[in-house]
Design an enzyme around this catalytic site. Structure first.
Site, PDB file in Angstrom:
ATOM      1  N   VAL A  73      83.194  28.987  -8.209  1.00 56.41           N
ATOM      2  CA  VAL A  73      81.955  28.580  -8.621  1.00 56.41           C
ATOM      3  C   VAL A  73      82.099  27.977 -10.107  1.00 56.41           C
ATOM      4  O   VAL A  73      82.601  28.958 -11.040  1.00 56.41           O
ATOM      5  CB  VAL A  73      80.920  29.648  -8.454  1.00 56.41           C
ATOM      6  CG1 VAL A  73      79.714  29.331  -9.110  1.00 56.41           C
ATOM      7  CG2 VAL A  73      81.016  30.011  -7.026  1.00 56.41           C
ATOM      8  N   ALA A 118      82.822  30.004 -15.276  1.00 51.85           N
ATOM      9  CA  ALA A 118      83.096  29.697 -13.770  1.00 51.85           C
ATOM     10  C   ALA A 118      83.828  31.140 -13.336  1.00 51.85           C
ATOM     11  O   ALA A 118      84.180  32.148 -14.041  1.00 51.85           O
ATOM     12  CB  ALA A 118      84.161  28.617 -13.763  1.00 51.85           C
ATOM     13  N   LYS A 119      83.991  31.247 -11.907  1.00 50.00           N
ATOM     14  CA  LYS A 119      84.695  32.323 -11.450  1.00 50.00           C
ATOM     15  C   LYS A 119      85.183  31.940  -9.946  1.00 50.00           C
ATOM     16  O   LYS A 119      84.675  31.029  -9.510  1.00 50.00           O
ATOM     17  CB  LYS A 119      83.774  33.420 -11.195  1.00 50.00           C
ATOM     18  CG  LYS A 119      84.636  34.810 -10.969  1.00 50.00           C
ATOM     19  CD  LYS A 119      84.844  35.445 -12.405  1.00 50.00           C
ATOM     20  CE  LYS A 119      85.475  36.634 -12.417  1.00 50.00           C
ATOM     21  NZ  LYS A 119      85.901  37.272 -13.730  1.00 50.00           N
ATOM     22  N   GLY A 120      86.191  32.420  -9.570  1.00 51.03           N
ATOM     23  CA  GLY A 120      86.775  32.267  -8.245  1.00 51.03           C
ATOM     24  C   GLY A 120      87.389  33.361  -7.478  1.00 51.03           C
ATOM     25  O   GLY A 120      87.505  34.296  -8.282  1.00 51.03           O
TER      26      GLY A 120
END
Ligand code: NAD
Length: 431
Positions: A73, A118-120
């Site tokens: 994201v 962001a992050k994943g």
């Protein structure tokens, strides 16, 4: 603007509806009133820019193929390239990743970094994978998101369940797919031999102690002889305890998933770290008595540093907390409602977005060093970390004093003010 002032999700927004993101939006809405945020900016800030969901087929050791689900994201890139970790955990889902990506946006902004958020993550229990399966998964996940990441676009890093080795595989896969030459700046948190930074491993714990020193200073004292309690003895907790110990503090108690240990005269942290390296747990460390995690949080002390999980202090125990200062080493260890109770009781909270910002600050340094191909020694990294994290703390503290609000809301306000200024300057949202 009605929509921007609540945390209600429409059916088309169901993929965002998780507790973490709702909490972030609640803080966002509250701070928007304080700073009189432009409603157009607010409307933009309450949604991610891009949410990517991918299927990851992985060849397992028994030759079967399992398909895992992964996410990246990209929440906001107003201030610079997207930046945030990759989590491998069975409970990872899109709402959680959206919430974590929003937090990274606000964290990077309040810290003054030239980075977006962001992050994943991948929904997998990494403990069930062999090393080969983990590598296969990481390489295929990287391939699936490789058009969206890159040294000037989006720079992943480790998070829960991933580590420097994961980053090394990601960097290698990306490099093979983009010209075949090494592109270390695509990820941070790498091993030092392939472009990692000196000082990255202990950065979050050290940053938390720089923040704790500032908090003590505001209370008119120093860390020397202070009584400190640390929940969690992993990467963040063990180094936070070590750096506090080195500054003359007495670490009364620490805990890990197996429970807590206590010694009223203070624990010898370097010896405890050696013991944990050998036994993998703090349990049974000589000269200590056992204490439950619940009781540990409620010990009489000068500073409590929760470095384990989220939601450890909520309305059920907030009234019983006796620490004078809380430094949030973990993400979200104190809930919003508990923050209000603790603040009313005069307990000072250094919020997670600043207190555990050391990790992303040194990740930023790693990226800068990779881009320059010029590496700094550990003293330089630590010194620059101190400058950035204490400056962020002072900015937020000043705002908190002016507005007489809690530090969490003050941090969110400073963060959103910077994002708003940048958005308006870039002409994205003219008044
Ligand atoms: P870690 O896995 O290295 O350590 C976690 C520690 O918490 C372990 O000692 C574990 O035994 C302990 N723990 C787990 N459940 C517990 C429980 N119920 N009670 C007490 N202890 C328990 O993780 P970490 O990297 O140290 O991260 C800890 C927290 O800090 C997480 O919230 C993470 O998101 C946050 N954080 C980490 C970094 C970083 O650079 N590592 C940066 C920012 C934020």
């Amino acid at each position: 603007m009605e929509n921007s002032m609540n945390t209600h999700f429409s059916p088309s927004e169901a993929h965002m509806d998780g507790p973490l993101f709702r909490n972030a939006l609640q803080n966002l809405n509250e701070c928007a009133k304080i700073i009189k945020c432009d409603p157009n900016v607010l409307e933009r800030l309450r949604r991610p820019r891009r949410s990517i969901t991918v299927s990851i087929p992985v060849r397992m050791d028994d030759y079967s193929v399992k398909v895992f689900t992964g996410y990246r994201v990209q929440y906001n890139a107003t201030l610079g390239p997207f930046k945030g970790g990759i989590r491998y955990h069975q409970s990872v889902d899109l709402p959680e990743v959206v919430g974590l990506a929003a937090l990274m946006t606000f964290k990077n902004s309040v810290l003054g970094l030239p980075l977006g958020g962001a992050k994943g993550g991948v929904a997998v229990d990494p403990g069930t994978l062999s090393r080969t399966e983990n590598q296969n998964l990481t390489r295929r996940f990287t391939t699936e998101i490789s058009h969206f990441i890159g040294p000037t676009k989006d720079i992943p890093a480790p998070d829960v369940g991933t580590n420097p080795q994961t980053m090394a595989w990601m960097m290698d896969t990306y490099s093979q797919e983009h010209g075949g030459y090494a592109q270390p700046a695509v990820v941070t948190g790498k091993p030092v031999d392939i472009g990692g930074s000196a000082g990255r491993n202990h950065a979050t714990g050290l940053g938390a102690i720089y923040v704790a020193e500032k908090a003590f200073e505001k209370k008119g004292r120093t860390m020397k002889d202070a009584k400190i309690v640390v929940q969690g003895f992993g990467n963040v907790g063990s180094f936070a305890a070590l750096f506090a110990f080195e500054r003359g503090a007495k670490i009364l108690a620490v805990s890990d998933v197996s429970g807590g240990i206590f010694n009223g005269d203070g624990l010898h942290i370097p010896k405890l770290m050696e013991y944990v390296q050998q036994t993998k747990s703090i349990k049974g460390f000589p000269g200590t008595t056992v204490i439950s995690n619940e009781a540990l949080l409620e010990l009489e002390c000068d500073a409590l540093i929760p470095c384990a999980l989220e939601n450890q202090i909520d309305t059920h125990n907030a009234e019983r907390i006796k620490a004078k200062i809380i430094v949030e080493g973990a993400n979200g260890p104190v809930t919003n409602s508990a923050t209000k109770i603790l603040t009313e009781r005069g307990i000072f909270i250094a919020p997670d977005v600043i207190a555990n910002g050391g990790g992303v600050i040194v990740s930023y340094f790693e990226w800068v060093q990779d881009v320059m191909s010029f590496f700094w020694d550990e003293d330089e990294v630590n010194g620059r970390l101190k400058t950035i994290i204490t400056k962020a703390f002072e900015n937020v503290y000043k705002f908190q004093q002016e507005k007489q609000i809690d530090m969490r809301l003050a941090a969110m306000s400073c963060s959103v003010q910077r994002l708003e200024r940048a958005m308006l300057l870039r002409g994205l949202y003219p008044r």
